[in-house]
Design a protein around this motif. Structure first.
Motif, mmCIF file in Angstrom:
data_model
loop_
_atom_site.group_PDB
_atom_site.id
_atom_site.type_symbol
_atom_site.label_atom_id
_atom_site.label_comp_id
_atom_site.label_asym_id
_atom_site.label_seq_id
_atom_site.Cartn_x
_atom_site.Cartn_y
_atom_site.Cartn_z
ATOM 1 N N ASP A 57 0.846 -1.204 0.000
ATOM 2 C CA ASP A 57 0.000 0.000 0.000
ATOM 3 C C ASP A 57 0.881 1.254 0.000
ATOM 4 O O ASP A 57 2.050 1.200 0.384
ATOM 5 N N ASP A 58 0.308 2.364 -0.436
ATOM 6 C CA ASP A 58 0.996 3.654 -0.428
ATOM 7 C C ASP A 58 2.367 3.538 -1.085
ATOM 8 O O ASP A 58 3.364 4.106 -0.621
ATOM 9 N N ASP A 106 0.544 5.259 -4.478
ATOM 10 C CA ASP A 106 -0.002 6.218 -3.524
ATOM 11 C C ASP A 106 -0.753 7.357 -4.220
ATOM 12 O O ASP A 106 -0.349 7.836 -5.286
ATOM 13 N N GLU A 119 -4.472 4.529 -6.666
ATOM 14 C CA GLU A 119 -5.405 5.006 -5.642
ATOM 15 C C GLU A 119 -5.724 6.477 -5.861
ATOM 16 O O GLU A 119 -4.902 7.217 -6.397
HETATM 17 MG MG MG Z 1 -3.009 3.805 0.251
#
Ligand code: MG
Ligand code: C2E
Ligand code: MG
Length: 597
Positions: free
Chosen positions: A484-485, A507, A542
């Motif tokens: 993630d990110d 991200d 995202e």
């Molecule tokens: Mg994220």
């Protein structure tokens, strides 16, 4: 070997931080000597981990590890006695072992034993012919094994003792504090940091008297404080002119402060430096196991700093002294209650869209907290607060339980939605995380393939060796792993390659930058996508908020996207109806719809 013994043994091994470390000449030298003495082509320093033999040093062996189950070295570690197998083919236990099947016929191993009597592994030599050993050869092997242990202990002490003052350093402080927290969780203690001089005083002292003088001064202060504390208490050298120590159990704060005040006066008086330096101390009351060791030290620093600023001698760290801390403590307490009661917490579900088909092909579970007085608290605020406390574990358990229940409920209603769930770095510290997730999957009758676990890039970098092992355990039960990110950490390409992940989520900041027309962000996104594809990772963008960005991402070959352009995080019921509408052929895909949660 009893389970308790084995746990203590593994603990001893782990504390030495040897597993999965690079090779080093000081160990290889000993391995070479062992091979030479026996005139054999194969020798190794082999450490017995819970399920494997890991080679700290090896000659004539290609692999880095071996299963523990039928390894002679494991027997040596467990029994802490030497073992000779003159001829595998005549040995009932090892004839058909992994080594035996690889053509090994001879083995001799001497145990690697700690001062406390824990067997860590073996120094071993192996051959492809049957062979006998002489008592002299075995004596030599035992001597070499003792040399390995001396090297292990030397390396362990190195990096924990300050070479100038001879006092244990910051690393040791944190390790001791972690040990204490394991032994006496919940006990109230104080940490004290004594700062011997202001930075400007240090500067002028070095100019006038030379750096050696500071070293002498610190060593002297260390001896004085050690003398005041009494036997068996440690004083740590945690910064250039900073010493720290921990209280024993059972002191009240006022009593301790009085002791400290008196101690400070005595130290100042004893010091020949009292005319040129000013001592201050910071006192931190804390509960073992509730505050991370590095936060304890940081708090002690800031209390000592406060004392300096207010011209006091002793500063006491009070979280009430600054608002963000106060808010965090409130949040921590309130969230603990929320987890116990459960009715303040809900999950929201944000759709994930395939850019190739325009269909929703999954969702991400996002935690929502509505507190009766604090109101809606965003996970962006409370997750970082709880992430490094014991609450991280129960939070993730709550989210997993609720998330899996939802996946099952949707499945029964004919909605097939794989779910991504965010977990914390500290979940990777849980020995049984994968096992308990496997049980939860069984409980809810959800196939592992329906679940993806998201970990932030920075979480994955905290303890890479362990993280990779834990992720592999998760892979083994069949769940997918997402980074993630992505792009916000500093992971190297080599590291990414070693991660058993299947998905990266770029991200939002890059996607936002790209939407704002930032050329650099667009290049970065393109590079991240192609890099991820080369590593055979699926890419999710995202924070997609517009049709333009959706189109650009599609041309860049991005696989999936998530963002307000398609849908915000939705309540479970709203999600189901949104899903039907969005994925039905009548209605074209790619519309933003639904109500926010
Ligand atoms: Mg994220
Ligand atoms: P994340 O995992 O990166 O989640 C994405 C965040 O971006 C979510 O914020 C989501 O609501 C928001 N978002 C989605 N689409 C858009 C968009 O188009 N524009 C903008 N500006 N934002 C968008 P949220 O729900 O506030 O969560 C924040 C972070 O908190 C999450 O970041 C995640 O790291 C953490 N978090 C949330 N739920 C959990 C949980 O159950 N466990 C753990 N450990 N962390 C969680
Ligand atoms: Mg996430």
């Amino acid at each position: 070997m009893g389970t308790d013994d084995e746990i203590a043994r593994l603990d001893a091994l782990r504390q030495l931080n040897l597993l999965d470390t690079p090779t080093s000449e000081s160990f290889d030298r000993i391995t070479r000597m062992a091979a030479q003495i026996f005139d054999l082509p194969i020798a190794a320093i082999s450490l017995t981990d819970s399920d494997r033999q890991w080679f700290k040093s090896r000659i004539g062996v290609d692999h880095q590890e071996l299963g523990r189950a039928d390894a002679p070295c494991a027997q040596v570690a467990e029994t802490t006695s030497a073992l000779v197998i003159p001829d595998f083919s005549k040995d009932a236990r090892y004839a058909d072992s992994t080594l035996g099947r690889q053509g090994i016929l001879f083995y001799a191993g001497a145990p690697l034993v700690t001062d406390d009597g824990h067997g860590l592994g073996a120094l071993c030599v192996l051959g492809t012919e049957p062979r006998s050993v002489t008592p002299q050869e075995m004596d030599a092997l035992r001597d070499l094994a003792a040399m390995v242990m001396a090297q292990v202990e030397l390396q362990h002490a190195f990096g924990r003792i300050d070479p100038v003052s001879g006092l244990p350093n910051r690393t040791q402080f944190q390790e001791d504090l972690d040990d204490l927290a394991r032994e006496h969780p919940g006990q109230a203690r104080f940490a004290v940091l004594v700062d011997l001089a202001r930075p400007d005083q240090v500067g002028s002292l070095i100019r006038v008297l030379g750096a050696n003088f500071i070293d002498e001064f610190v060593a002297m202060a260390g001896r004085t404080i050690t003398g005041l504390l009494g036997p068996n208490r440690r004083v740590y050298h945690v910064g250039v002119t900073q010493l720290a120590f921990l209280s024993e159990a059972g002191h009240s704060q006022d009593a301790y402060r009085a002791i400290l005040d008196a101690g400070m006066k005595a130290t100042t008086k004893a010091s020949t430096m009292r005319f040129v330096t000013t001592l201050t101390a910071g006192l931190v009351p804390f509960t073992l196991g509730r505050m991370r060791s590095r936060d304890v030290l940081r708090a002690a620093h800031s209390a000592a700093q406060d004392a300096r600023n207010s011209e006091g001698a002793v500063g006491v760290f009070s979280p009430a002294g600054d608002d963000p801390h106060l808010r965090n403590y409130d949040l921590l307490r309130a969230f603990g209650e929320a987890i116990e009661q459960g009715d303040q917490l809900r999950l929201a579900f944000q759709p994930r869209i395939s850019l190739a088909t325009g269909k929703c092909i999954g969702a991400e579970a996002l935690l929502r907290w509505l507190h009766p007085e604090l109101g809606v608290v965003s996970p962006g605020e409370f997750i970082p607060v709880i992430e490094n406390t014991g609450l991280a574990r129960s939070t993730t358990q709550w989210v997993l339980d609720a998330g899996l229940a939802q996946v099952r409920a949707w499945q029964l209603a004919g909605v097939h939605v794989p779910l991504a769930i965010n977990i914390s770095a500290s979940n990777l510290e849980e020995e049984d995380f994968a096992a308990s997730l496997a049980l939860l999957l069984l409980k809810h009758q959800v196939p592992a393939g329906m679940i993806e676990l998201e970990l932030t890039e920075s979480a994955l970098m905290e303890d890479s060796g362990r993280a990779i092992r834990r992720l592999e355990a998760l892979r083994a039960i069949g769940v997918r792993i997402a980074i993630d990110d992505f792009g916000t950490g500093q992971s190297s390409l080599a590291y990414l390659q070693r991660l058993p992940a299947q998905v990266v989520k770029i991200d939002q900041s890059f996607i936002r930058g790209m939407a704002a027309g930032n050329a650099r962000d667009r290049i970065l996104v393109r590079t991240m996508i192609s890099l991820a594809h080369q590593l055979e990772l699926q890419v999710v963008a995202e924070g997609v908020e517009s049709a333009e960005v959706d189109a650009v991402l599609a041309t860049l070959g991005c696989d999936e996207a998530q963002g307000y352009h398609y849908a915000p995080p939705l309540e479970s019921a709203a999600f189901a109806s949104w899903f039907h509408r969005f994925n039905s052929p009548a209605d074209g895909a790619g519309h933003a719809a639904g109500t926010g949660a």
